[in-house]
Every structure is written in structure tokens, then in C-alpha cells.
Design an enzyme around this catalytic site. Structure first.
Site, short mmCIF file in Angstrom:
data_model
loop_
_atom_site.label_atom_id
_atom_site.label_comp_id
_atom_site.label_asym_id
_atom_site.label_seq_id
_atom_site.Cartn_x
_atom_site.Cartn_y
_atom_site.Cartn_z
N SER A 200 0.83 -1.31 0.06
CA SER A 200 0.02 0.15 0.01
C SER A 200 0.84 1.11 -0.07
CB SER A 200 -1.01 -0.02 1.25
OG SER A 200 -0.39 -0.21 2.41
N THR A 201 2.22 1.24 0.61
CA THR A 201 2.79 2.44 0.67
C THR A 201 3.46 2.48 -0.74
OG1 THR A 201 3.43 1.71 2.88
CG2 THR A 201 4.73 3.52 1.87
N ASP B 288 10.92 0.32 -1.75
CA ASP B 288 9.90 -0.53 -1.38
C ASP B 288 9.64 -0.36 0.02
OD1 ASP B 288 8.31 -2.87 -1.37
OD2 ASP B 288 9.84 -4.36 -1.67
N GLY B 289 8.66 -0.80 0.39
CA GLY B 289 8.14 -0.95 1.72
C GLY B 289 8.57 -1.91 2.77
N GLU C 94 10.72 -9.30 -4.51
CA GLU C 94 11.43 -8.06 -4.02
C GLU C 94 12.97 -8.19 -3.87
OE1 GLU C 94 7.35 -6.37 -2.10
OE2 GLU C 94 8.52 -7.69 -0.66
N LYS D 292 9.79 -8.73 5.42
CA LYS D 292 9.02 -8.24 4.35
C LYS D 292 8.26 -9.39 3.61
CE LYS D 292 10.36 -5.93 0.90
NZ LYS D 292 9.00 -5.22 0.80
C1 5RP Z 1 4.86 -7.08 0.08
C2 5RP Z 1 5.85 -6.04 1.18
C3 5RP Z 1 5.41 -4.86 1.61
O1 5RP Z 1 6.50 -4.01 1.14
C4 5RP Z 1 4.98 -4.88 3.20
O2 5RP Z 1 4.15 -5.95 3.65
C5 5RP Z 1 4.49 -3.49 3.56
O3 5RP Z 1 3.25 -3.22 3.03
P1 5RP Z 1 2.51 -1.90 3.18
O4 5RP Z 1 3.31 -0.73 2.35
O5 5RP Z 1 0.94 -2.38 2.60
O6 5RP Z 1 2.39 -1.84 4.65
O7 5RP Z 1 6.95 -6.85 1.68
O8 5RP Z 1 5.44 -8.46 0.00
#
Ligand code: 5RP
Length: 218
Positions: free
Chosen positions: A31-32, A82-83, A104, A95
Site C-alpha cells: 500500500s505504501t 520498497d516498503g 522483491e 518483508k
Molecule cells: C510486500 C511487502 C510490503 O512491502 C510490506 O508488506 C509493506 O506493505 P505496506 O506498504 O502495505 O504496509 O513486503 O510483500
């Protein structure tokens, strides 16, 4: 006071200056990152293209008009954004909450700089409160789970989840990860494991997080 979604948007927008002037960027999932792609759309004429870490990200990039490129064609990337689900003080991460951990991790490995963006709730002193995602070959699921029990974890199959690589996810609860590199290596060696969502051997290079309403980096 901002909501968690507003904080995600804020930190995502703060990452845009890191990619300006860079031709091809790696883009994570979650989502981020959706907010990051939205923010990127305003600068798409500056961007040659993006390498995507998931089907969901590919769809979103295409929707906003950013070309999606194959990592096999691009060579090493200058930057990956990436988040994360958890971030410790030395930029090691958990992650895979969105089940995209394998692609990722590949893009992180193939990038010179990994910029991790997250709202402040993701910061921890010790990794492990967030259940550790592990992508496994489907027929190995029960075997891998038994091996994870030997390591002290409580594995839970993420039912109804099939990854973009057609594999399954096990989430490991009850871990206190005091030595992330060692645990990453140990889990990597279990036959049937495709990828563990511990990003310790290749941590982030820069972390941008919200602290209250501010953005801090470390
Ligand atoms: C996806 C991930 C995302 O970066 C992690 O889950 C964070 O997600 P969000 O930005 O929705 O909090 O690793 O596999």
C-alpha cells in the site's frame, strides 16, 4: 493527526526526490508503494521505466503510464524503492506481508541502492513480532513447517494465498530474531524454501519513516 494511510502517502512522496533523474527504477509492492507510484506518475516523463516486483505493481505502473521493463534486460539498477513490515535500527527488514518477497528480494539484490519507505509503526528494536513470511514450493509446505518448528517458530500456512510464482506462503509466529543474518541463512538452507522474508544479508541502504508528522531518515 494523520491516519496511517496519510502517513504512508507522506513518506511515499518523500521518496520521489531519490529517484528523480534516474532512468530505470525498481519498484516494490504494497500500500505504501501504491502511493509512491501515484506520486511518481507526475514525473513519468523523467522516467525511462520501472522493474516491477509483482503483478499488482505491474498493473498499477501500467495504469499510470510508466513502462514496465524486464530485469534481464536492464542490468543492475541504480535504485530500488520498497516498503517493509518491520525495520530494525540497522535497516534489516521483515518483508512479504503482501506475498511478493521473492521478486522483491531479487530486485533488492540487483540494485545499488535500496530505499525503504514506511510509516513509523514499522520500526522495532528486534525483528519478529510481525510473523516472518516464507515462500515455499507447495509440495514442501508441511516438511518446511516441521523444520521451522525445530527452529522455535510457530508456522501458519497462509491459506488461499498463491504467490505470483505459483507457490505458497508460511508465516512464522513467535520468533525473536536476535541474529537476523544467521536466521536468514539457516532458513535459506531448508529444502523447499524459495525465499525467506528476512532482508538482513542485503538490508536497506536508506530508510525513510514517519516520526509523528515528520519524515526522518537513517
Ligand atoms: C510486500 C511487502 C510490503 O512491502 C510490506 O508488506 C509493506 O506493505 P505496506 O506498504 O502495505 O504496509 O513486503 O510483500
Amino acid at each position: 493527526m494523520s491516519t496511517q494511510d496519510e502517513l504512508k502517502r507522506k513518506v511515499a512522496e518523500a521518496a520521489v526526490p531519490y529517484v528523480k533523474g534516474i532512468g530505470i527504477i525498481g519498484v516494490g509492492t504494497g500500500s505504501t508503494i501504491r502511493y509512491f507510484i501515484d506520486a511518481l506518475a507526475d514525473f513519468k516523463s523523467d522516467i525511462e521505466g520501472a522493474v516491477s516486483s509483482s503483478v499488482a505493481t505491474t498493473e498499477h505502473l501500467k495504469k499510470v503510464g510508466i513502462p514496465v521493463l524486464d530485469l534481464n534486460e536492464t542490468g543492475t539498477l541504480d535504485i530500488y524503492v520498497d516498503g517493509a513490515d518491520e525495520i530494525n535500527p540497522v535497516k534489516q527488514l521483515i518483508k512479504g506481508g503482501g506475498a511478493a518477497l521473492t521478486r522483491e528480494k531479487i530486485i533488492a539484490a540487483a540494485s545499488k541502492k535500496f530505499v525503504c519507505i514506511a510509516d513509523g509503526s514499522k520500526r522495532v528494536d528486534v525483528l519478529g513480532k510481525f510473523p516472518l513470511p516464507i515462500e515455499v514450493i507447495p509440495m514442501a509446505r508441511s516438511y518446511v513447517a516441521r523444520e521451522l518448528v525445530k527452529l522455535g517458530g510457530q508456522p501458519v500456512w497462509r491459506e488461499n494465498c498463491v504467490t505470483d510464482n505459483h507457490n505458497h506462503i508460511i508465516d512464522v509466529h513467535n520468533l525473536t530474531i536476535t541474529n537476523p543474518i544467521e536466521l536468514e541463512q539457516t532458513i535459506n538452507h531448508i529444502t523447499g524454501v524459495v525465499c525467506v522474508g528476512l532482508f538482513a544479508m542485503r538490508p536497506a541502504d536508506v530508510v525513510l519513516v514517519t516520526d509523528g508528522e515528520q519524515i526522518v531518515s537513517f
